[in-house]
Scaffold this motif. Structure first.
Motif, mmCIF file in Angstrom:
data_model
loop_
_atom_site.group_PDB
_atom_site.id
_atom_site.type_symbol
_atom_site.label_atom_id
_atom_site.label_comp_id
_atom_site.label_asym_id
_atom_site.label_seq_id
_atom_site.Cartn_x
_atom_site.Cartn_y
_atom_site.Cartn_z
ATOM 1 N N MET A 122 0.811 -1.217 0.000
ATOM 2 C CA MET A 122 0.000 0.000 0.000
ATOM 3 C C MET A 122 0.846 1.270 0.000
ATOM 4 N N VAL A 123 2.031 1.218 0.566
ATOM 5 C CA VAL A 123 2.864 2.423 0.710
ATOM 6 C C VAL A 123 3.151 3.111 -0.623
ATOM 7 N N PRO A 124 3.702 2.447 -1.644
ATOM 8 C CA PRO A 124 3.964 3.161 -2.891
ATOM 9 C C PRO A 124 2.690 3.512 -3.669
ATOM 10 N N ARG A 125 1.668 2.657 -3.588
ATOM 11 C CA ARG A 125 0.425 2.938 -4.316
ATOM 12 C C ARG A 125 -0.249 4.205 -3.819
ATOM 13 N N GLN A 126 -0.139 4.465 -2.528
ATOM 14 C CA GLN A 126 -0.804 5.622 -1.940
ATOM 15 C C GLN A 126 0.175 6.739 -1.552
ATOM 16 N N ALA A 127 1.457 6.548 -1.846
ATOM 17 C CA ALA A 127 2.503 7.539 -1.512
ATOM 18 C C ALA A 127 2.461 7.898 -0.022
ATOM 19 N N ILE A 128 2.495 6.875 0.806
ATOM 20 C CA ILE A 128 2.422 7.058 2.259
ATOM 21 C C ILE A 128 3.817 7.267 2.828
ATOM 22 N N ASP A 129 3.946 8.217 3.720
ATOM 23 C CA ASP A 129 5.200 8.476 4.429
ATOM 24 C C ASP A 129 5.548 7.236 5.260
ATOM 25 N N PRO A 130 6.732 6.637 5.077
ATOM 26 C CA PRO A 130 7.092 5.429 5.833
ATOM 27 C C PRO A 130 7.008 5.603 7.354
ATOM 28 N N GLY A 131 7.123 6.818 7.830
ATOM 29 C CA GLY A 131 6.986 7.072 9.265
ATOM 30 C C GLY A 131 5.563 6.916 9.771
ATOM 31 N N LEU A 132 4.616 6.812 8.864
ATOM 32 C CA LEU A 132 3.207 6.669 9.229
ATOM 33 C C LEU A 132 2.680 5.269 8.913
ATOM 34 N N VAL A 133 3.600 4.319 8.849
ATOM 35 C CA VAL A 133 3.263 2.923 8.576
ATOM 36 C C VAL A 133 3.603 2.109 9.812
ATOM 37 N N VAL A 134 2.611 1.419 10.363
ATOM 38 C CA VAL A 134 2.836 0.609 11.563
ATOM 39 C C VAL A 134 2.299 -0.800 11.339
ATOM 40 N N ASP A 135 2.786 -1.728 12.155
ATOM 41 C CA ASP A 135 2.471 -3.137 11.923
ATOM 42 C C ASP A 135 1.263 -3.650 12.704
ATOM 43 N N GLY A 136 0.289 -2.823 12.929
ATOM 44 C CA GLY A 136 -0.937 -3.263 13.581
ATOM 45 C C GLY A 136 -1.661 -2.098 14.228
ATOM 46 N N TRP A 137 -2.910 -2.320 14.601
ATOM 47 C CA TRP A 137 -3.712 -1.252 15.182
ATOM 48 C C TRP A 137 -3.324 -0.922 16.610
ATOM 49 N N ARG A 138 -2.656 -1.819 17.292
ATOM 50 C CA ARG A 138 -2.320 -1.573 18.699
ATOM 51 C C ARG A 138 -1.343 -0.411 18.876
ATOM 52 N N LYS A 139 -0.407 -0.255 17.944
ATOM 53 C CA LYS A 139 0.573 0.830 18.096
ATOM 54 C C LYS A 139 -0.077 2.215 18.048
ATOM 55 N N PRO A 140 -0.903 2.530 17.033
ATOM 56 C CA PRO A 140 -1.515 3.853 17.062
ATOM 57 C C PRO A 140 -2.527 4.018 18.186
ATOM 58 N N ALA A 141 -3.112 2.916 18.646
ATOM 59 C CA ALA A 141 -4.115 3.004 19.701
ATOM 60 C C ALA A 141 -3.515 2.890 21.094
ATOM 61 N N ALA A 142 -2.240 2.524 21.204
ATOM 62 C CA ALA A 142 -1.611 2.270 22.498
ATOM 63 C C ALA A 142 -1.391 3.570 23.262
ATOM 64 N N GLY A 143 -2.220 3.807 24.204
ATOM 65 C CA GLY A 143 -2.056 4.993 25.031
ATOM 66 C C GLY A 143 -2.519 6.251 24.320
ATOM 67 N N ARG A 144 -3.132 7.124 25.033
ATOM 68 C CA ARG A 144 -3.665 8.343 24.435
ATOM 69 C C ARG A 144 -2.575 9.196 23.809
ATOM 70 N N ARG A 145 -1.437 9.275 24.461
ATOM 71 C CA ARG A 145 -0.385 10.152 23.951
ATOM 72 C C ARG A 145 0.171 9.674 22.608
ATOM 73 N N ARG A 146 0.501 8.391 22.535
ATOM 74 C CA ARG A 146 1.071 7.866 21.297
ATOM 75 C C ARG A 146 0.062 7.898 20.147
ATOM 76 N N GLY A 147 -1.180 7.505 20.424
ATOM 77 C CA GLY A 147 -2.211 7.524 19.402
ATOM 78 C C GLY A 147 -2.454 8.920 18.864
#
Length: 139
Positions: free
Chosen positions: A45-70
């Protein structure tokens, strides 16, 4: 302030990939981030959508983990402090009046299925394996 809708995709499987393609093709939204546990789906999906590699994570838990990190992850997507997060869907596009000309009532019986962006066959059925030649038969 930009009116562009910015999306973070959680789940880049068949449906997530197809719907983000449609959103991008219509010009209504831009995919900014993806959270997907399967590396092959995530990296496709990264090259097809031109996504910044810094905004790619390996699951939903990382962006949802803790209010601050999310919130930090989301702030990098929307460019400002995230105030609200929504998960939604509707049948806005999948309606009879949006059906391609010549389409049948069911995708599997349809003459335009191969070129239709709404094809259930493409979204939900695995691709057929390549056919192997039968020994002793010529083409």
């Amino acid at each position: 302030m930009s009116t562009e809708i910015r999306l973070a995709v959680v789940g880049a499987g068949n449906r997530g990939a197809a719907y983000t393609h449609i959103a991008g093709a219509t010009g209504l939204a831009r995919v900014m981030a993806v959270a997907e546990p399967r590396e092959s789906r995530r990296t496709a999906m990264v090259p097809r959508q031109a996504i910044d590699p810094g905004l790619v994570v390996d699951g939903w838990r990382k962006p949802a983990a803790g209010r601050r990190r999310g919130r930090h992850w989301l702030a990098r997507i929307v460019g400002r402090k995230a105030v609200r997060v929504s998960s939604f869907g509707s049948l806005y596009h999948f309606r009879p009046e949006n059906r391609p000309d010549g389409a049948a009532d069911r995708c599997l019986d349809c003459g335009v299925e191969a070129v239709c962006p709404y094809s259930a066959k493409k979204l939900y059925m695995p691709p057929s394996p390549p056919r192997r030649p039968t020994p002793g038969r010529s083409r």
